[in-house]
Design an enzyme around this catalytic site. Structure first.
Site: not given
Ligand code: SIN
Length: 298
Positions: A119, A121, A274, A289
């Site tokens: 996805h 974000d 990602h 995050r």
């Molecule tokens: C995310 O999708 O923001 C998390 C990615 C992760 O856990 O590395």
């Protein structure tokens, strides 16, 4: 305060010099010589932003920064977005979402499956994220990688007839669509409240967007949040999205980030997607995050 920090703070007005070294794959650059806890001039922030646009993923190693410093650094790139799952905000920091597989007193301390499918974000927002910054807090000795795919190169490699088929089309991105799917796999996910549902109604974005800074065309649909392409039968949309997803995540289009202690990774959500597989609970993994707001995709 460590001696290292003392020395650095004793030189007011001194300017940090840093280098940006491309990682050589489909995405990624590493910045060396920069401490994110020290002030940065506007032109330095502009260089980092240019690196983000050029390389999609920017890695800063060994950043011993506090949540306040993470928020301050992230804000240099735009307003921050507050995640709808408020139970996983870091206490006192609504701009920080805890991504974690750690369970304390029988309760998860963070979002365990934040990266459980590919996805970009907050693509479910009218103004999706420009980029996100993930700062590692606790890492397992094995596993826990984050994978990034280049959605600008993915567009460039599309066959001409697929580009033609997708031109002018829009797709629906929906937080609730993804939430309900992941809920079937993750027992911890409670029902969303009506207030949360109302905060994130589905939105439509072009399937092909133009990156507002690089001008490159981007394939802007994802496995995670894109429920369907508008104006074609649902089964055709499902097939097409599956094909596009396989195309985006071809190995030659993917950078795998292997986390090191105190890494900060900044990625461009407009030109990458990602994925991070859920790490089993005994391999503790926690990251913080922050998410920077972008523009309406065009
Ligand atoms: C995310 O999708 O923001 C998390 C990615 C992760 O856990 O590395």
């Amino acid at each position: 305060m460590s001696v290292d920090t003392l020395e650095r703070t004793r030189a007011p007005g001194s300017r940090q010099s840093f280098e940006i070294r491309p990682l050589g794959g489909p995405l990624g650059a590493e910045v060396t010589g920069l401490n994110l806890d020290l002030p940065l001039a506007d032109d330095q922030v502009a260089s980092l932003r240019a690196a983000l646009v050029a390389h999609g993923v920017v890695v800063f190693r060994d950043q011993r920064i506090t949540p306040t410093q993470q928020v301050a650094f992230s804000r240099r790139f735009g307003p921050l977005q507050v995640h709808v799952l408020n139970r996983f905000h870091l206490q006192g920091y609504p701009e920080i979402l805890i991504v974690s597989n750690v369970v304390e007193d029988g309760k998860p301390i963070g979002l365990v499956d934040a990266g459980a499918d590919w996805h970009s974000d907050l693509s479910y927002m009218p103004k999706p994220s420009l980029g996100a910054l993930l700062h590692s807090q606790e890492l397992p000795a094995e596993r826990g990688d984050t994978l990034y795919a280049n959605t600008a190169d993915a567009y460039d490699r599309l066959p001409a007839e697929t580009r033609k088929l997708l031109a002018g089309k829009t797709a629906v991105h929906s937080y609730v669509y993804r939430y309900e799917r992941l809920r079937k796999l993750s027992p911890w996910r409670p029902e969303l409240t009506q207030k949360q549902i109302d905060e994130v109604p589905p939105v439509q974005h072009p399937v092909i967007t133009t990156h507002p800074e690089s001008g490159r065309k981007i394939l802007f649909v994802s496995e995670g949040f894109t429920s369907h392409i508008v104006g074609i039968p649902r089964d055709e949309s499902d097939d097409l999205l599956k094909q596009l997803h396989a195309h985006i995540t071809r190995p030659e289009n993917v950078y795998t980030h292997k986390w090191q202690p105190h890494d900060m990774v900044f990625w461009d959500n407009r030109s990458t997607q990602h994925y991070a597989a859920i790490t089993p609970q005994h391999l503790r993994r926690t990251l913080y995050r922050t998410t920077v707001e972008g523009d309406v995709p065009r």
